[in-house]
Motif scaffolding. Sequence first.
Motif, PDB file in Angstrom:
ATOM      1  N   GLU A  12       0.809  -1.227   0.000  1.00  0.00           N
ATOM      2  CA  GLU A  12       0.000   0.000   0.000  1.00  0.00           C
ATOM      3  C   GLU A  12       0.841   1.275   0.000  1.00  0.00           C
ATOM      4  O   GLU A  12       0.416   2.286  -0.530  1.00  0.00           O
ATOM      5  CB  GLU A  12      -0.977   0.015   1.175  1.00  0.00           C
ATOM      6  N   LYS A  16       0.466   2.810  -5.642  1.00  0.00           N
ATOM      7  CA  LYS A  16      -0.071   3.875  -6.487  1.00  0.00           C
ATOM      8  C   LYS A  16       1.040   4.534  -7.298  1.00  0.00           C
ATOM      9  O   LYS A  16       0.902   4.729  -8.509  1.00  0.00           O
ATOM     10  CB  LYS A  16      -0.810   4.915  -5.661  1.00  0.00           C
ATOM     11  N   ARG A  17       2.128   4.841  -6.658  1.00  0.00           N
ATOM     12  CA  ARG A  17       3.256   5.469  -7.360  1.00  0.00           C
ATOM     13  C   ARG A  17       3.802   4.534  -8.443  1.00  0.00           C
ATOM     14  O   ARG A  17       4.132   4.973  -9.549  1.00  0.00           O
ATOM     15  CB  ARG A  17       4.342   5.833  -6.365  1.00  0.00           C
ATOM     16  N   ILE A  19       2.145   2.023 -10.086  1.00  0.00           N
ATOM     17  CA  ILE A  19       1.193   1.912 -11.193  1.00  0.00           C
ATOM     18  C   ILE A  19       1.186   3.190 -12.031  1.00  0.00           C
ATOM     19  O   ILE A  19       1.227   3.138 -13.265  1.00  0.00           O
ATOM     20  CB  ILE A  19      -0.225   1.599 -10.672  1.00  0.00           C
ATOM     21  N   ASP A  20       1.148   4.339 -11.372  1.00  0.00           N
ATOM     22  CA  ASP A  20       1.148   5.613 -12.103  1.00  0.00           C
ATOM     23  C   ASP A  20       2.394   5.754 -12.958  1.00  0.00           C
ATOM     24  O   ASP A  20       2.333   6.221 -14.096  1.00  0.00           O
ATOM     25  CB  ASP A  20       1.031   6.791 -11.140  1.00  0.00           C
ATOM     26  N   THR A  43      -3.743  -2.508  -0.192  1.00  0.00           N
ATOM     27  CA  THR A  43      -3.270  -2.619  -1.573  1.00  0.00           C
ATOM     28  C   THR A  43      -4.419  -2.820  -2.560  1.00  0.00           C
ATOM     29  O   THR A  43      -4.524  -2.102  -3.557  1.00  0.00           O
ATOM     30  CB  THR A  43      -2.254  -3.772  -1.704  1.00  0.00           C
ATOM     31  N   ILE A  46      -6.565   0.296  -3.058  1.00  0.00           N
ATOM     32  CA  ILE A  46      -5.873   1.318  -3.854  1.00  0.00           C
ATOM     33  C   ILE A  46      -5.973   0.968  -5.338  1.00  0.00           C
ATOM     34  O   ILE A  46      -6.276   1.825  -6.177  1.00  0.00           O
ATOM     35  CB  ILE A  46      -4.406   1.464  -3.404  1.00  0.00           C
ATOM     36  N   ILE A  47      -5.739  -0.287  -5.677  1.00  0.00           N
ATOM     37  CA  ILE A  47      -5.834  -0.726  -7.070  1.00  0.00           C
ATOM     38  C   ILE A  47      -7.264  -0.550  -7.570  1.00  0.00           C
ATOM     39  O   ILE A  47      -7.497  -0.076  -8.684  1.00  0.00           O
ATOM     40  CB  ILE A  47      -5.372  -2.190  -7.206  1.00  0.00           C
ATOM     41  N   ASN A  49      -9.368   1.599  -6.776  1.00  0.00           N
ATOM     42  CA  ASN A  49      -9.737   3.013  -6.912  1.00  0.00           C
ATOM     43  C   ASN A  49      -9.406   3.593  -8.287  1.00  0.00           C
ATOM     44  O   ASN A  49      -9.800   4.718  -8.580  1.00  0.00           O
ATOM     45  CB  ASN A  49      -9.070   3.857  -5.829  1.00  0.00           C
ATOM     46  N   TYR A  50      -8.705   2.835  -9.123  1.00  0.00           N
ATOM     47  CA  TYR A  50      -8.434   3.328 -10.480  1.00  0.00           C
ATOM     48  C   TYR A  50      -9.743   3.306 -11.260  1.00  0.00           C
ATOM     49  O   TYR A  50     -10.584   2.435 -11.055  1.00  0.00           O
ATOM     50  CB  TYR A  50      -7.350   2.477 -11.158  1.00  0.00           C
TER      51      TYR A  50
END
Length: 67
Positions: A12, A16-17, A19-20, A43, A46-47, A49-50
């Motif tokens: 977590e 995000k960093r 994937i971005d 984790t 967060i995934i 939330n895309y």
Amino acid sequence: MISIILNVYNGEKYIKRCIDSILFQTYHNFELLIVDDGSTDATAKIIDNYPPHFWKSESLSYRKQRA
């Protein structure tokens, strides 16, 4: 086309960093496969939330390995 396989477990803090960074590359002919190996932290949330269009494209797919 290239395939990028991202294995993650309790990531977590960095997911995000990561994937971005992959999604915003200048080369766009790729697929990103994320394998969450049963993370017990945020984790998966967060995934998830895309935006939904990532899940329907060939750019990003999410598979949970263990429950």
